[in-house]
Design an enzyme around this catalytic site. Structure first.
Site, PDB file in Angstrom:
ATOM      1  N   THR A 217       0.828  -1.210   0.000  1.00  0.00           N
ATOM      2  CA  THR A 217       0.000   0.000   0.000  1.00  0.00           C
ATOM      3  C   THR A 217       0.861   1.259   0.000  1.00  0.00           C
ATOM      4  O   THR A 217       0.566   2.229  -0.703  1.00  0.00           O
ATOM      5  CB  THR A 217      -0.939  -0.001   1.213  1.00  0.00           C
ATOM      6  OG1 THR A 217      -1.842  -1.101   1.100  1.00  0.00           O
ATOM      7  CG2 THR A 217      -1.746   1.283   1.287  1.00  0.00           C
ATOM      8  N   ASP A 270       6.337 -15.880   5.081  1.00  0.00           N
ATOM      9  CA  ASP A 270       5.368 -14.999   5.734  1.00  0.00           C
ATOM     10  C   ASP A 270       4.463 -15.886   6.578  1.00  0.00           C
ATOM     11  O   ASP A 270       3.401 -16.304   6.142  1.00  0.00           O
ATOM     12  CB  ASP A 270       4.566 -14.229   4.683  1.00  0.00           C
ATOM     13  CG  ASP A 270       3.841 -13.023   5.272  1.00  0.00           C
ATOM     14  OD1 ASP A 270       4.026 -12.753   6.478  1.00  0.00           O
ATOM     15  OD2 ASP A 270       3.095 -12.364   4.530  1.00  0.00           O
TER      16      ASP A 270
END
Length: 505
Positions: A217, A270
């Site tokens: 983002t 992750d």
């Protein structure tokens, strides 16, 4: 860590070598340096550099050349900035103190669960710069092989919050959102912030850069406005406009997370526990009270099954509840990218198309934004249960979201149009039929090979959706790159991997 220059240890003259090593402090010393011999310093060992009352732990390399004169030491940019010194200042070099928390990492490698004090010590030492990349990799790998349990996740989240700064707001409700990721495009955050702020909610959104994706983002927002806000600037933006979209790494909110993310990116891992601690530590530090989590579910998304999504949602909710947070998880469609753009600037163009109510704005992005923003509006108490989606759509169609977004960009330093790539190549369908499968992981990999996110204009502009009828020779997507070399590299990958979009008669 405290130390001062003392007369007993010989001093060396500091030389700035302007070496950028991904925020890692590095020093160069001559192999015949008297300090190396006196202290018994070996190449690639960790050393403590002292300048006045400032210190930094750095990785030592030794050279056998005239690049350095006798009595000199060269420092990388990270080491130079940490010491805040000037050319020619005197520094001392010593062995660093014993890294006691490393014993807890070794225990974790052997399958032992870690307690609060052990995780606090690890996180503190990580933030203080005492962990090498090797030690960081060992810790993160150990928590991937034997995943963090609920208590460890809570302890790690608390430790990551405690070592950083905290934002506090006057508003009783402060909203936030997060997408678990793994879905190309899906750039809902700038839109959700604009919608929430336009409806009177407080939403101080701190976002990350890409970990394993073609754009985070912060990467996308940076093509539209500055995101490197300090805490004072962020506070002023939010107090004036009700919301912001800023890079969390520019502040000291959960600083350990930025260090962990850098290593996770290199390892391409992750894990769930780290993900939860990362997400919630940043939300807590930013002062959020009510959070919406978007969990895309699909065969090539990060979360591949409903069962896995429910397991993640349960753990997120449990950890959030332990910190007094109100949290709602949304399970969304992760079968294909959201929007057309994949890569910072291309995703930003999708965001602008929706905000500006352009005729060709991607409808799937608009609908996904309304779903997530609707949940935020309901959770924040400005929309009745079941009315959030309608209010979100109305905020976009009326132009209120676009107006608020422009005001937020202006407050952050000024709006700008996203850049365009120098090289654009179409990828054509080799057969006619219907698009039945889109491989999200291959798309992300392709966008990264084209240069995203390091080259903001690079990436992919998708031209087909699942279910679309396709004719042979039709453009399936456009590949964008900033250099001819990156374009060639990406096209070679396309040649090797086969279909990204599967077409059946």
């Amino acid at each position: 860590m405290s130390a001062r220059i003392t007369p007993q240890t010989p001093a060396l003259q500091a030389l700035r070598m302007r070496l950028h090593a991904q925020h890692q402090p590095v020093v160069l010393m001559r192999t015949d340096c008297h300090v190396c011999r006196a202290e018994g310093l070996a190449p690639r060992s960790q050393v403590l550099i002292i300048a006045g009352d400032r210190t930094v732990q750095a990785l030592l390399y030794q050279i056998d050349s005239d690049l350095l004169k006798t009595g000199q030491i060269a420092l990388s940019e990270a080491a130079w900035d940490a010491l805040d010194i000037h050319e020619g200042d005197l520094v001392q070099v010593r062995h660093p103190p014993l890294l006691e928390s490393l014993s807890a990492v070794r225990a974790r490698i052997h399958g032992h669960r870690l307690q609060t004090t052990e995780l606090q010590a690890i996180v503190r030492d990580v933030v203080d710069g005492r962990y090498t990349d090797v030690a960081l990799s060992a810790f993160l790998t150990a928590t991937a092989v034997l995943p963090l349990d609920m208590q460890e996740t809570i302890h790690l989240t608390r430790a990551m919050v405690d070592v950083g700064d905290h934002l506090q707001w006057q508003a009783p409700i402060v909203v936030d959102k997060h997408c678990v990721g793994g879905l190309p495009g899906n750039r809902t955050t700038p839109l959700v912030v604009a919608i929430a702020a336009a409806n009177g909610l407080v939403m101080p959104k701190t976002s990350s850069r890409a970990i394993t994706s073609p754009a985070g983002t912060a990467d996308t927002m940076e093509t539209l406005a500055p995101v490197d806000l300090d805490l004072d600037t962020l506070r002023k933006v939010v107090e004036k406009e009700g919301g912001c979209v800023a890079w969390g790494g520019a502040m000291h909110l959960s600083p350990a997370d930025d260090i962990f993310v850098r290593i996770e990116r290199e390892l391409d891992i992750d894990t769930q526990g780290q993900l939860i601690a990362s997400v919630l530590s940043k939300k807590i530090a930013a002062g959020a009270t009510h959070i919406v989590i978007d969990i895309p579910v699909g065969p090539t998304a990060k979360v591949r099954s409903r069962e896995t999504a429910e397991h993640l949602a349960h753990h997120l909710s449990e950890v959030a509840a332990s910190f007094g947070l109100v949290l709602r998880c949304l399970f969304t469609d992760g079968n294909q990218p959201v929007g057309r753009g994949i890569g910072p600037a291309l995703e930003a163009r999708d965001v602008l198309a929706v905000l500006r109510n352009e005729a060709d704005a991607p409808q799937d992005l608009c609908d996904r934004v309304a779903l997530v923003a609707g949940a935020v509006l309901e959770l924040g108490g400005v929309a009745k249960e079941g009315d959030g989606i309608r209010l979100a759509h109305e905020t976009i169609s009326s132009g209120r979201a676009w107006e608020k977004f422009q005001r937020i960009c202006a407050a952050q330093g000024g709006f700008r149009e996203p850049p365009q790539a120098l090289y654009v190549e179409p990828l054509l369908a080799t057969t006619s039929g219907r698009a039945v499968h889109i491989d999200n992981r291959k798309l992300s990999r392709l966008a990264k090979l084209a240069g995203a996110p390091e080259s903001p204009a690079a990436g992919i502009q998708l031209q087909v959706r699942l279910g679309d009828e396709v004719t042979r020779g039709q453009s399936l997507m456009f590949l964008h790159a900033q250099t001819s070399g990156e374009m060639a590299y990406a096209l070679a990958y396309v040649h090797d991997i086969g279909d990204i979009v599967k077409i059946e008669p």
